[in-house]
Design a protein around this motif. Structure first.
Motif, PDB file in Angstrom:
ATOM      1  N   GLN A  29       1.046  -1.162   0.426  1.00 18.65           N
ATOM      2  CA  GLN A  29      -0.103   0.348   0.350  1.00 18.65           C
ATOM      3  C   GLN A  29       1.066   1.485  -0.105  1.00 18.65           C
ATOM      4  OE1 GLN A  29      -4.085  -0.426   2.149  1.00 18.65           O
ATOM      5  NE2 GLN A  29      -2.709  -1.233   3.419  1.00 18.65           N
ATOM      6  N   GLY A  30       0.158   2.740  -0.108  1.00 12.19           N
ATOM      7  CA  GLY A  30       1.222   3.526  -0.568  1.00 12.19           C
ATOM      8  C   GLY A  30       0.837   4.579  -1.867  1.00 12.19           C
ATOM      9  N   TYR A  31       2.022   5.222  -2.049  1.00 10.65           N
ATOM     10  CA  TYR A  31       1.454   6.309  -2.861  1.00 10.65           C
ATOM     11  C   TYR A  31       2.490   6.317  -3.667  1.00 10.65           C
ATOM     12  CZ  TYR A  31       3.850   9.646  -0.184  1.00 10.65           C
ATOM     13  OH  TYR A  31       4.199   9.878   0.930  1.00 10.65           O
ATOM     14  N   VAL A  32       2.338   6.534  -5.297  1.00 13.93           N
ATOM     15  CA  VAL A  32       3.313   6.573  -6.217  1.00 13.93           C
ATOM     16  C   VAL A  32       2.834   8.192  -6.889  1.00 13.93           C
ATOM     17  CG1 VAL A  32       3.824   6.064  -8.776  1.00 13.93           C
ATOM     18  CG2 VAL A  32       3.222   4.469  -7.316  1.00 13.93           C
ATOM     19  N   THR A  33       3.958   8.800  -6.814  1.00 20.33           N
ATOM     20  CA  THR A  33       4.058  10.194  -7.154  1.00 20.33           C
ATOM     21  C   THR A  33       4.515   9.929  -8.656  1.00 20.33           C
ATOM     22  OG1 THR A  33       4.222  11.281  -4.447  1.00 20.33           O
ATOM     23  CG2 THR A  33       5.126  12.887  -6.428  1.00 20.33           C
ATOM     24  N   LEU A  34       4.619  10.660  -9.834  1.00 24.28           N
ATOM     25  CA  LEU A  34       4.993  10.955 -10.778  1.00 24.28           C
ATOM     26  C   LEU A  34       5.126  13.020 -10.974  1.00 24.28           C
ATOM     27  CD1 LEU A  34       3.204   8.372 -12.654  1.00 24.28           C
ATOM     28  CD2 LEU A  34       5.255   7.883 -11.533  1.00 24.28           C
ATOM     29  N   LYS A  35       6.141  12.773 -11.956  1.00 24.84           N
ATOM     30  CA  LYS A  35       5.837  14.255 -12.705  1.00 24.84           C
ATOM     31  C   LYS A  35       6.190  14.519 -14.314  1.00 24.84           C
ATOM     32  CE  LYS A  35       8.424  18.075 -11.069  1.00 24.84           C
ATOM     33  NZ  LYS A  35       7.821  18.834 -10.187  1.00 24.84           N
ATOM     34  N   THR A  36       5.068  14.348 -14.538  1.00 25.27           N
ATOM     35  CA  THR A  36       4.366  14.716 -15.474  1.00 25.27           C
ATOM     36  C   THR A  36       4.607  16.147 -16.596  1.00 25.27           C
ATOM     37  OG1 THR A  36       2.069  15.026 -15.220  1.00 25.27           O
ATOM     38  CG2 THR A  36       3.220  12.858 -15.294  1.00 25.27           C
ATOM     39  N   LEU A  37       5.241  15.808 -17.536  1.00 24.57           N
ATOM     40  CA  LEU A  37       5.106  16.644 -18.796  1.00 24.57           C
ATOM     41  C   LEU A  37       4.024  16.841 -19.610  1.00 24.57           C
ATOM     42  CD1 LEU A  37       6.632  19.150 -19.534  1.00 24.57           C
ATOM     43  CD2 LEU A  37       7.540  17.727 -21.054  1.00 24.57           C
ATOM     44  N   LEU A  38       2.836  17.865 -19.655  1.00 29.15           N
ATOM     45  CA  LEU A  38       2.248  17.874 -20.174  1.00 29.15           C
ATOM     46  C   LEU A  38       2.388  18.586 -21.508  1.00 29.15           C
ATOM     47  CD1 LEU A  38      -0.598  17.520 -17.247  1.00 29.15           C
ATOM     48  CD2 LEU A  38       0.532  15.930 -18.322  1.00 29.15           C
ATOM     49  N   SER A  39       2.284  18.539 -22.552  1.00 26.09           N
ATOM     50  CA  SER A  39       2.457  18.997 -23.410  1.00 26.09           C
ATOM     51  C   SER A  39       1.767  20.506 -24.094  1.00 26.09           C
ATOM     52  CB  SER A  39       3.310  18.622 -24.699  1.00 26.09           C
ATOM     53  OG  SER A  39       2.446  17.646 -25.473  1.00 26.09           O
ATOM     54  N   GLY A  40       1.925  21.799 -24.940  1.00 24.24           N
ATOM     55  CA  GLY A  40       1.413  22.373 -25.769  1.00 24.24           C
ATOM     56  C   GLY A  40       0.168  21.362 -26.702  1.00 24.24           C
ATOM     57  N   ASN A  41       0.204  20.118 -27.293  1.00 21.92           N
ATOM     58  CA  ASN A  41      -0.520  19.404 -27.774  1.00 21.92           C
ATOM     59  C   ASN A  41      -0.986  18.828 -27.552  1.00 21.92           C
ATOM     60  OD1 ASN A  41       0.656  17.540 -27.829  1.00 21.92           O
ATOM     61  ND2 ASN A  41       2.625  16.750 -29.463  1.00 21.92           N
ATOM     62  N   VAL A  80       1.330  25.515 -24.243  1.00 23.82           N
ATOM     63  CA  VAL A  80       3.076  25.876 -23.933  1.00 23.82           C
ATOM     64  C   VAL A  80       2.369  24.032 -22.722  1.00 23.82           C
ATOM     65  CG1 VAL A  80       3.444  28.125 -24.200  1.00 23.82           C
ATOM     66  CG2 VAL A  80       3.206  27.191 -21.677  1.00 23.82           C
ATOM     67  N   SER A  81       4.281  23.584 -22.380  1.00 21.84           N
ATOM     68  CA  SER A  81       3.565  22.583 -21.669  1.00 21.84           C
ATOM     69  C   SER A  81       3.914  23.425 -20.059  1.00 21.84           C
ATOM     70  CB  SER A  81       5.126  22.090 -22.460  1.00 21.84           C
ATOM     71  OG  SER A  81       5.101  21.402 -24.173  1.00 21.84           O
ATOM     72  N   GLN A  82       3.562  22.294 -19.344  1.00 22.64           N
ATOM     73  CA  GLN A  82       3.807  22.181 -18.648  1.00 22.64           C
ATOM     74  C   GLN A  82       4.204  21.044 -17.090  1.00 22.64           C
ATOM     75  OE1 GLN A  82       0.590  23.535 -16.418  1.00 22.64           O
ATOM     76  NE2 GLN A  82       1.650  25.250 -14.397  1.00 22.64           N
ATOM     77  N   TRP A  83       5.148  21.158 -16.869  1.00 20.00           N
ATOM     78  CA  TRP A  83       5.225  20.265 -15.735  1.00 20.00           C
ATOM     79  C   TRP A  83       4.199  19.862 -14.854  1.00 20.00           C
ATOM     80  CZ3 TRP A  83       8.377  16.157 -15.948  1.00 20.00           C
ATOM     81  CH2 TRP A  83       9.577  16.681 -17.573  1.00 20.00           C
ATOM     82  N   VAL A  84       3.722  18.784 -14.808  1.00 22.73           N
ATOM     83  CA  VAL A  84       3.032  19.000 -13.105  1.00 22.73           C
ATOM     84  C   VAL A  84       3.322  17.675 -12.655  1.00 22.73           C
ATOM     85  CG1 VAL A  84       0.221  18.098 -12.837  1.00 22.73           C
ATOM     86  CG2 VAL A  84       0.503  19.550 -14.840  1.00 22.73           C
ATOM     87  N   THR A  85       2.693  18.082 -10.967  1.00 26.41           N
ATOM     88  CA  THR A  85       2.914  16.770 -10.132  1.00 26.41           C
ATOM     89  C   THR A  85       1.951  15.820  -9.649  1.00 26.41           C
ATOM     90  OG1 THR A  85       4.932  17.876  -8.778  1.00 26.41           O
ATOM     91  CG2 THR A  85       3.589  15.317  -7.850  1.00 26.41           C
ATOM     92  N   VAL A  86       1.934  14.197 -10.032  1.00 33.23           N
ATOM     93  CA  VAL A  86       0.879  13.526 -10.066  1.00 33.23           C
ATOM     94  C   VAL A  86       1.038  12.300  -8.853  1.00 33.23           C
ATOM     95  CG1 VAL A  86      -0.925  11.608 -11.587  1.00 33.23           C
ATOM     96  CG2 VAL A  86      -0.084  14.203 -12.329  1.00 33.23           C
ATOM     97  N   GLU A  87      -0.292  12.022  -8.357  1.00 29.11           N
ATOM     98  CA  GLU A  87      -0.189  11.625  -7.182  1.00 29.11           C
ATOM     99  C   GLU A  87      -0.823  10.336  -6.957  1.00 29.11           C
ATOM    100  OE1 GLU A  87       1.081  12.047  -2.966  1.00 29.11           O
ATOM    101  OE2 GLU A  87      -0.953  11.667  -2.614  1.00 29.11           O
ATOM    102  N   TYR A  88      -0.724   8.565  -7.182  1.00 25.19           N
ATOM    103  CA  TYR A  88      -1.795   8.100  -7.342  1.00 25.19           C
ATOM    104  C   TYR A  88      -1.610   7.402  -5.907  1.00 25.19           C
ATOM    105  CZ  TYR A  88      -2.114   8.253 -12.378  1.00 25.19           C
ATOM    106  OH  TYR A  88      -2.323   9.349 -13.351  1.00 25.19           O
ATOM    107  N   VAL A  89      -3.185   6.614  -5.504  1.00 24.82           N
ATOM    108  CA  VAL A  89      -2.701   6.182  -3.566  1.00 24.82           C
ATOM    109  C   VAL A  89      -3.047   5.139  -4.162  1.00 24.82           C
ATOM    110  CG1 VAL A  89      -4.372   5.871  -1.557  1.00 24.82           C
ATOM    111  CG2 VAL A  89      -3.555   8.167  -3.077  1.00 24.82           C
ATOM    112  N   PHE A  90      -2.309   4.044  -3.573  1.00 21.88           N
ATOM    113  CA  PHE A  90      -3.186   2.546  -3.873  1.00 21.88           C
ATOM    114  C   PHE A  90      -3.378   1.989  -2.176  1.00 21.88           C
ATOM    115  CE2 PHE A  90      -0.665   3.359  -7.683  1.00 21.88           C
ATOM    116  CZ  PHE A  90      -0.797   2.402  -8.456  1.00 21.88           C
ATOM    117  N   ARG A  91      -4.848   1.881  -1.957  1.00 22.49           N
ATOM    118  CA  ARG A  91      -5.188   1.287  -0.655  1.00 22.49           C
ATOM    119  C   ARG A  91      -5.837  -0.038  -0.809  1.00 22.49           C
ATOM    120  NH1 ARG A  91      -6.288   6.960   0.529  1.00 22.49           N
ATOM    121  NH2 ARG A  91      -8.730   6.577  -0.354  1.00 22.49           N
TER     122      ARG A  91
END
Length: 100
Positions: A29-41, A80-91
């Protein structure tokens, strides 16, 4: 960064990752944290693992992160592109014991 854009990314849909059989069996159990680059396209172009979990859960989170639907950030009237932090919780309590 969000300070460098006029309008931040708007996430429209963020699919949920599934548990793996191994992770469920091991009680991970826990969480996964990802940094994602969401592009302008409108595509997810990069994913970096900031914090992961074992037993295939990090990989499942990456797979669904690539399917995020969003409205791109705007700067001076251009997408434009932007980096966004995304979190997924696993319980385990959120996971059915009847899933394969």
């Amino acid at each position: 960064t969000s300070k460098q854009v006029d309008v931040r990314v708007i996430i429209i849909s963020k699919p949920a990752p599934s548990y793996t059989k191994e992770a469920r069996r091991l009680g991970v159990q826990g969480y996964v944290t990802l940094k994602t680059l969401l592009s302008g396209n409108g595509k997810v172009t990069r994913v970096r693992v900031h914090r992961g979990l074992p037993a295939g859960l990090t990989e499942n989170a990456i797979k669904v992160a690539c399917k995020i639907k969003f409205k791109p950030a705007m700067k001076d009237g251009q997408t434009v592109s932007q980096w966004v932090t995304v979190e997924y919780v696993f319980r385990l309590s959120d996971s059915s014991i009847f899933w394969p």
